[in-house]
Design an enzyme around this catalytic site. Structure first.
Site, PDB file in Angstrom:
ATOM      1  N   SER A   1     -17.035  10.975 -23.772  1.00  0.00           N
ATOM      2  CA  SER A   1     -16.361  11.907 -24.671  1.00  0.00           C
ATOM      3  C   SER A   1     -17.423  12.807 -25.279  1.00  0.00           C
ATOM      4  CB  SER A   1     -15.580  11.134 -25.735  1.00  0.00           C
ATOM      5  OG  SER A   1     -14.924  12.011 -26.627  1.00  0.00           O
TER       6      SER A   1
ATOM      7  N   LYS B   1     -11.310  16.585 -24.984  1.00  0.00           N
ATOM      8  CA  LYS B   1     -12.068  15.434 -25.484  1.00  0.00           C
ATOM      9  C   LYS B   1     -11.252  14.597 -26.464  1.00  0.00           C
ATOM     10  CE  LYS B   1     -15.706  15.911 -22.999  1.00  0.00           C
ATOM     11  NZ  LYS B   1     -15.978  14.952 -21.905  1.00  0.00           N
TER      12      LYS B   1
ATOM     13  N   TYR C   1     -11.938  22.894 -24.840  1.00  0.00           N
ATOM     14  CA  TYR C   1     -12.838  21.748 -24.677  1.00  0.00           C
ATOM     15  C   TYR C   1     -12.455  20.603 -25.604  1.00  0.00           C
ATOM     16  CZ  TYR C   1     -17.114  18.974 -24.857  1.00  0.00           C
ATOM     17  OH  TYR C   1     -18.018  17.935 -24.831  1.00  0.00           O
TER      18      TYR C   1
END
Length: 270
Positions: free
Chosen positions: A132, A150, A146
């Site tokens: 992660s 994550k 993004y």
């Protein structure tokens, strides 16, 4: 008998450093990447098998896993490291880039994980490490794509650890801070666009990224944290990697949303 690990995205950065670290510790390594024919370092190491694996290609996933098991007998751990970071105003991203971001960082990770689970279940043993980021617990400007992926990896992993415990398999999350190879590399996609209103924010963020005082973590340190996650035989779920990861995540937990946003905005000159 030596244990075996499969690593995705092993051609550079964290993936390559992790392959090297595990090999030095006596592990067999299945180092997977999209273009193994271009690799000139890992292929020289003993007990390292290069395999072509693209997380968007189901056939290549199965092929890499089966080839690894065929050579080494079994796989004991897997590191889902392949991915990339798309940054920029959401408005500036073509839809295909948005889909690629989620397909690579989320769907690809789930496809690789799903493919290895039957092997782990048969062995009643195994470790799944999902890479992660601090960006899975907190956000920065211009990172909606993004950070979305994550945050998804964090949720998937946390939920998955319950069902994997039922078959003797551990799930781990590694959260690096800023990595020395993050920006400007092959795994970074920045779309500034031409919309005037976002340019002050983009310029401010670029200045922050280029600040020589910023703390960055070498991939080798992340590899050491991954090794600990795989081998410590604990039920710990999350592992931080880097001094900046500790500072930023601790700060985020201690502050209210308003306090944290004020701190972050001050860094951007707001």
């Amino acid at each position: 008998m030596s244990k075996t690990i499969l690593i995705t995205g092993a051609s550079s950065g964290i993936g390559k450093a992790t392959a090297i670290h595990f090999q030095k510790q006596g592990w067999n390594v299945i180092a997977t990447m999209r273009t193994p024919e271009k690799e000139t370092e890992l292929n020289e190491l003993e007990n390292v098998q290069l395999e072509k694996l693209d997380v968007l290609d189901l056939e290549s996933i199965d092929h890499a896993i089966n080839n690894g098991i065929s050579r080494f007998g079994r796989i004991d751990a897997i590191v889902n490291n392949a991915g990339y970071g798309a940054y920029g105003p959401l408005e500036s991203f073509p839809r295909e880039n948005i889909i690629k971001q989620f397909n690579t960082n989320v769907i690809g990770l789930m496809d690789v994980t799903k493919a290895i689970i039957p092997h782990f279940r048969a062995n009643k043993d195994g470790v799944i490490v999902n890479i992660s980021s601090i960006g899975g617990q907190m956000t920065f400007a211009l990172g909606s794509l993004y950070h979305g992926t994550k945050f998804a990896v964090e949720g998937i992993s946390e939920s998955l650890h319950y069902e994997m415990a039922a078959i003797g398999v551990k799930v781990k999350i590694v959260e690096p801070g800023f990595i020395a190879t993050d920006f400007g590399g092959r795994s970074f996609d920045f779309q500034a666009g031409e919309i005037e209103e976002y340019k002050p924010l983009i310029n401010a963020l670029m200045q922050q990224w280029q600040n020589p005082n910023n703390t960055v973590t070498p991939p080798s340190l992340v590899a050491e944290v991954i090794f600990k996650a795989v081998t410590d035989d604990s039920e710990q779920l999350r592992y931080r990697a880097g001094d900046d990861a500790n500072f930023l995540l601790d700060s985020r937990k201690k502050m209210t949303d308003d306090e944290f946003f004020k701190m972050m905005n001050s860094q951007l000159g707001n």
